[in-house]
Design a protein around this motif. Structure first.
Motif, PDB file in Angstrom:
ATOM      1  N   PHE A 173      22.037  -7.015  24.342  1.00  0.00           N
ATOM      2  CA  PHE A 173      22.499  -5.965  25.238  1.00  0.00           C
ATOM      3  C   PHE A 173      23.951  -6.211  25.606  1.00  0.00           C
ATOM      4  CE2 PHE A 173      17.898  -6.247  26.316  1.00  0.00           C
ATOM      5  CZ  PHE A 173      17.530  -5.015  25.793  1.00  0.00           C
ATOM      6  N   ARG A 174      24.718  -5.120  25.660  1.00  0.00           N
ATOM      7  CA  ARG A 174      26.120  -5.186  26.055  1.00  0.00           C
ATOM      8  C   ARG A 174      26.294  -4.267  27.256  1.00  0.00           C
ATOM      9  NH1 ARG A 174      26.903  -3.712  20.093  1.00  0.00           N
ATOM     10  NH2 ARG A 174      26.528  -5.697  19.020  1.00  0.00           N
ATOM     11  N   VAL A 175      26.612  -4.868  28.387  1.00  0.00           N
ATOM     12  CA  VAL A 175      26.724  -4.081  29.622  1.00  0.00           C
ATOM     13  C   VAL A 175      28.068  -4.296  30.307  1.00  0.00           C
ATOM     14  CG1 VAL A 175      24.244  -3.935  30.021  1.00  0.00           C
ATOM     15  CG2 VAL A 175      25.524  -5.910  30.897  1.00  0.00           C
ATOM     16  N   VAL A 197      26.536   0.847  28.677  1.00  0.00           N
ATOM     17  CA  VAL A 197      25.419   0.067  28.151  1.00  0.00           C
ATOM     18  C   VAL A 197      25.214   0.351  26.670  1.00  0.00           C
ATOM     19  CG1 VAL A 197      23.720   1.796  28.856  1.00  0.00           C
ATOM     20  CG2 VAL A 197      23.012  -0.569  28.500  1.00  0.00           C
ATOM     21  N   GLU A 198      25.047  -0.721  25.905  1.00  0.00           N
ATOM     22  CA  GLU A 198      24.765  -0.634  24.477  1.00  0.00           C
ATOM     23  C   GLU A 198      23.676  -1.649  24.147  1.00  0.00           C
ATOM     24  OE1 GLU A 198      28.318  -1.411  22.304  1.00  0.00           O
ATOM     25  OE2 GLU A 198      29.323   0.447  22.907  1.00  0.00           O
ATOM     26  N   ALA A 199      22.982  -1.410  23.049  1.00  0.00           N
ATOM     27  CA  ALA A 199      21.967  -2.351  22.577  1.00  0.00           C
ATOM     28  C   ALA A 199      22.017  -2.420  21.058  1.00  0.00           C
ATOM     29  CB  ALA A 199      20.579  -1.926  23.044  1.00  0.00           C
ATOM     30  N   ALA A 200      21.735  -3.603  20.541  1.00  0.00           N
ATOM     31  CA  ALA A 200      21.689  -3.811  19.094  1.00  0.00           C
ATOM     32  C   ALA A 200      20.443  -4.614  18.764  1.00  0.00           C
ATOM     33  CB  ALA A 200      22.939  -4.538  18.612  1.00  0.00           C
ATOM     34  N   GLN A 242      17.383   7.725  30.431  1.00  0.00           N
ATOM     35  CA  GLN A 242      16.749   6.649  29.669  1.00  0.00           C
ATOM     36  C   GLN A 242      17.707   5.461  29.552  1.00  0.00           C
ATOM     37  OE1 GLN A 242      14.161   7.716  26.337  1.00  0.00           O
ATOM     38  NE2 GLN A 242      15.391   6.324  25.042  1.00  0.00           N
ATOM     39  N   ARG A 243      18.984   5.741  29.336  1.00  0.00           N
ATOM     40  CA  ARG A 243      19.983   4.673  29.288  1.00  0.00           C
ATOM     41  C   ARG A 243      20.094   3.991  30.654  1.00  0.00           C
ATOM     42  NH1 ARG A 243      23.758   5.040  25.254  1.00  0.00           N
ATOM     43  NH2 ARG A 243      25.388   4.259  26.631  1.00  0.00           N
ATOM     44  N   TYR A 268      28.131  -2.162  33.599  1.00  0.00           N
ATOM     45  CA  TYR A 268      27.021  -1.260  33.903  1.00  0.00           C
ATOM     46  C   TYR A 268      27.538   0.134  34.266  1.00  0.00           C
ATOM     47  CZ  TYR A 268      24.225  -5.528  34.121  1.00  0.00           C
ATOM     48  OH  TYR A 268      23.617  -6.711  33.824  1.00  0.00           O
ATOM     49  N   ALA A 269      28.406   0.667  33.436  1.00  0.00           N
ATOM     50  CA  ALA A 269      29.142   1.881  33.789  1.00  0.00           C
ATOM     51  C   ALA A 269      28.230   3.023  34.242  1.00  0.00           C
ATOM     52  CB  ALA A 269      29.986   2.337  32.595  1.00  0.00           C
ATOM     53  N   GLU A 270      27.071   3.185  33.588  1.00  0.00           N
ATOM     54  CA  GLU A 270      26.209   4.323  33.919  1.00  0.00           C
ATOM     55  C   GLU A 270      25.565   4.214  35.297  1.00  0.00           C
ATOM     56  OE1 GLU A 270      25.998   4.010  29.388  1.00  0.00           O
ATOM     57  OE2 GLU A 270      26.165   2.688  31.115  1.00  0.00           O
ATOM     58  N   VAL A 271      25.347   2.986  35.764  1.00  0.00           N
ATOM     59  CA  VAL A 271      24.606   2.808  37.024  1.00  0.00           C
ATOM     60  C   VAL A 271      25.361   1.887  37.982  1.00  0.00           C
ATOM     61  CG1 VAL A 271      22.334   3.251  36.003  1.00  0.00           C
ATOM     62  CG2 VAL A 271      23.282   0.937  35.954  1.00  0.00           C
ATOM     63  N   ALA A 272      26.668   1.807  37.834  1.00  0.00           N
ATOM     64  CA  ALA A 272      27.460   0.844  38.612  1.00  0.00           C
ATOM     65  C   ALA A 272      27.379   1.098  40.114  1.00  0.00           C
ATOM     66  CB  ALA A 272      28.918   0.878  38.162  1.00  0.00           C
ATOM     67  N   ASP A 273      27.133   2.350  40.527  1.00  0.00           N
ATOM     68  CA  ASP A 273      27.127   2.680  41.950  1.00  0.00           C
ATOM     69  C   ASP A 273      25.736   2.656  42.573  1.00  0.00           C
ATOM     70  OD1 ASP A 273      29.891   3.067  41.883  1.00  0.00           O
ATOM     71  OD2 ASP A 273      29.681   5.182  41.336  1.00  0.00           O
ATOM     72  N   THR A 274      24.721   2.353  41.803  1.00  0.00           N
ATOM     73  CA  THR A 274      23.374   2.362  42.356  1.00  0.00           C
ATOM     74  C   THR A 274      23.158   1.149  43.250  1.00  0.00           C
ATOM     75  OG1 THR A 274      22.496   1.211  40.420  1.00  0.00           O
ATOM     76  CG2 THR A 274      22.446   3.612  40.379  1.00  0.00           C
TER      77      THR A 274
END
Length: 379
Positions: free
Chosen positions: A128-130, A134-137, A150-151, A267-273
């Motif tokens: 995982f790259r956060v 967020v990315e996953a390989a 979902q992301r 955690y760009a997508e959820v940084a403010d949660t």
């Protein structure tokens, strides 16, 4: 001022870095000085008493800093955070040792480990790259993480890797505290899709080994995945350790490798949660420490002009970070710009007074005096 007072004023104690705090030793006696001069001895005793008082204050400051950093970064410390100091380090092929202003990064050198295991190999090959979006390989191939929510589910789970995240927390974060009746069904679908993506070769009805169910919660098994956060922490730690050993070339490689993992806000997508924001703050603090460590390494290597250019941008973006200002002034001085070094320190002092109503740290005050008197310890 008498000649005796003038001579005494120039006999400033020499700083020595030891067990994490700056200590002072009396300077060697100059040739021709009288060993029986009682007034001189009395003055020196007064200076020693003053320096010991300053040292006690610095130790109290270090203890306070240790507690605040540990709380902010979520680290467990079993030894004090060393204070700022002027440490002798050999850099590159230089023939002579030079003094480098350095602080130890939180958790980077002595007795500090993160609570989450950091495996070097994973049976499933999931990474995982956060440190950015967020990315996953899987097995080295990047996978599609699906729709934004979902992301976000995956990002929330990665931020707590190895720890269960309850369904209630996921619902609250994904729908801003107001989940619709269909939210639980949607969450189950997101988890099922992620499981298929993360373990494409898992047999039907075989329990998932990466994204597990734990009661009414989900967790990512830390033994089965790699996270770039851990690799960054390892690289930053190795960089500070190498600098501490006097190996700036190795330190620079480690800092560069760690900082290269960053692609944007963590955690760009959820940084403010609510549940991720503290981790974002922790990682940003560690990133800034790594940047400062890299600049300290450049100074240790004698690349003063490069350090000046990088620290100019850094201190403009983070004007209240005292260690960055300390490094910037030292780099300016080493680059032959004593006036600019003093001007920068005094501008920082004014900003601290106007914006925060506080004085500069003892380390910055000491450095200003050293630069003003062109102390040999500055190199």
């Amino acid at each position: 001022m008498t000649n005796e007072q003038a001579n005494c004023d120039t006999m400033v104690a020499d700083p020595v870095v030891g067990d994490g705090c700056r200590r002072y030793v009396l300077p060697r006696q100059r040739p021709g000085d009288s060993t029986g001069d009682a007034p001189r001895v009395a003055e020196l005793k007064c200076k020693v008493a003053e320096l010991e008082s300053q040292l006690r204050d610095l130790r109290r400051t270090n203890d306070t800093l240790k507690m605040h950093v540990a709380k902010a970064l979520g680290l467990q410390l079993d030894s004090p955070i060393p204070g700022a100091g002027f440490e002798t380090t050999r850099g590159g092929k230089a023939a002579n040792a030079v003094a480098v202003s350095r602080r130890t990064a939180p958790g980077a050198v002595r007795g500090v480990e993160t609570q989450v295991p950091k495996p070097t190999e994973t049976p499933t090959g999931v990474e995982f790259r956060v440190l950015g979006p967020v990315e996953a390989a899987v097995a080295g191939r990047r996978i599609d993480l699906g729709a934004p929510k979902q992301r976000a589910v995956l990002a929330l789970l990665v931020s707590q890797v190895g720890q269960p995240v309850s369904v209630d927390v996921l619902l609250e974060e994904l729908w801003d505290g107001s989940p619709p009746p269909s939210a639980i069904t949607s969450l189950h679908a997101y988890v099922a899709n992620l499981r298929r993506a993360l373990e494409p070769n898992r047999a039907p009805r075989k329990p998932a080994s990466v994204l597990r169910t734990r009661g009414r919660a989900y967790l990512l098994d830390s033994r089965m995945v790699q996270v770039d956060v851990h690799r960054f922490g390892d690289r930053a730690m190795a960089g500070w350790q190498a600098l501490d050993r006097g190996d700036p070339q190795r330190a620079l490689r480690e800092f560069d490798a760690g900082l290269a993992l960053w692609r944007g806000q963590a955690y760009a997508e959820v940084a403010d949660t609510t549940h991720v924001a503290p981790e974002v703050v922790r990682l940003e603090e560690l990133r800034l420490w790594a940047i400062e460590g890299r600049c300290a390494t450049l100074i240790a290597m004698g690349a003063h002009e490069i350090a000046v250019s990088e620290l100019a941008a850094f201190t403009q973006a983070h004007p209240l970070r005292e260690y960055g200002c300390e490094l910037f002034s030292l780099a300016l001085y080493r680059a032959g710009r004593q006036a600019d070094a003093l001007a920068m320190l005094r501008a920082h002092q004014k900003r601290m007074a106007e914006e925060l109503g506080i004085d500069p740290s003892p380390a910055l005050q000491h450095l200003e005096r050293e630069i003003l008197h062109q102390a040999p310890s500055l190199g």
